[in-house]
Design a protein around this motif. Structure first.
Motif, PDB file in Angstrom:
ATOM      1  N   ALA A  15       0.833  -1.206   0.000  1.00 15.10           N
ATOM      2  CA  ALA A  15       0.000   0.000   0.000  1.00 15.10           C
ATOM      3  C   ALA A  15       0.868   1.257   0.000  1.00 15.10           C
ATOM      4  N   GLU A  16       1.934   1.255   0.789  1.00 10.05           N
ATOM      5  CA  GLU A  16       2.835   2.414   0.836  1.00 10.05           C
ATOM      6  C   GLU A  16       3.544   2.609  -0.503  1.00 10.05           C
ATOM      7  N   THR A  17       3.930   1.519  -1.141  1.00 12.23           N
ATOM      8  CA  THR A  17       4.593   1.594  -2.442  1.00 12.23           C
ATOM      9  C   THR A  17       3.653   2.166  -3.489  1.00 12.23           C
ATOM     10  N   VAL A  18       2.438   1.663  -3.530  1.00 11.86           N
ATOM     11  CA  VAL A  18       1.452   2.152  -4.493  1.00 11.86           C
ATOM     12  C   VAL A  18       1.140   3.620  -4.232  1.00 11.86           C
ATOM     13  N   GLU A  19       1.027   4.001  -2.977  1.00 14.51           N
ATOM     14  CA  GLU A  19       0.765   5.400  -2.629  1.00 14.51           C
ATOM     15  C   GLU A  19       1.899   6.297  -3.109  1.00 14.51           C
ATOM     16  N   GLY A  20       3.135   5.860  -2.948  1.00 18.10           N
ATOM     17  CA  GLY A  20       4.290   6.626  -3.419  1.00 18.10           C
ATOM     18  C   GLY A  20       4.289   6.765  -4.934  1.00 18.10           C
ATOM     19  N   THR A  22       1.680   6.619  -6.876  1.00 17.54           N
ATOM     20  CA  THR A  22       0.550   7.469  -7.244  1.00 17.54           C
ATOM     21  C   THR A  22       0.910   8.942  -7.090  1.00 17.54           C
ATOM     22  N   ARG A  23       1.540   9.289  -5.981  1.00 16.16           N
ATOM     23  CA  ARG A  23       1.976  10.685  -5.778  1.00 16.16           C
ATOM     24  C   ARG A  23       2.939  11.116  -6.871  1.00 16.16           C
ATOM     25  N   GLU A  24       3.881  10.241  -7.186  1.00 13.78           N
ATOM     26  CA  GLU A  24       4.882  10.566  -8.214  1.00 13.78           C
ATOM     27  C   GLU A  24       4.209  10.741  -9.581  1.00 13.78           C
ATOM     28  N   TRP A  25       3.287   9.850  -9.929  1.00 11.12           N
ATOM     29  CA  TRP A  25       2.597   9.951 -11.218  1.00 11.12           C
ATOM     30  C   TRP A  25       1.749  11.210 -11.283  1.00 11.12           C
ATOM     31  N   MET A  26       1.105  11.550 -10.189  1.00  9.24           N
ATOM     32  CA  MET A  26       0.288  12.755 -10.174  1.00  9.24           C
ATOM     33  C   MET A  26       1.157  13.993 -10.361  1.00  9.24           C
TER      34      MET A  26
END
Length: 76
Positions: A15-20, A22-26
């Motif tokens: 979950a933390e990896t996906v969240e990171g 997602t932030r980077e892609w945004m």
């Protein structure tokens, strides 16, 4: 065999990896959008945008792009 605690730890790490990501892609998407907007405004205001300027704009950080976007209306 994996314990329930181990599975929960793996889930948390994923979950933390996906969240990171997602932030980077945004952020990358916002940067690309602002760069595209600035290039369109430069073209409309000044005509053809030199390749060197295009490279500088597309490689600029988000904060820098925001400053330039604010300044486009005052530029000579």
């Amino acid at each position: 065999m994996l314990e329930m605690e181990d599975l929960e730890e793996v889930r948390t790490m994923l979950a933390e990896t996906v969240e990171g990501w997602t932030r980077e892609w945004m952020q990358q998407g916002m940067q690309a959008g602002k760069a595209e907007t600035l290039l369109k405004q430069l073209h409309r205001r000044f005509g053809a945008v030199p390749e060197a300027v295009q490279v500088k704009v597309t490689s600029a950080e988000l904060g820098e792009l925001e400053v330039w976007l604010d300044r486009i209306f005052d530029a000579d």
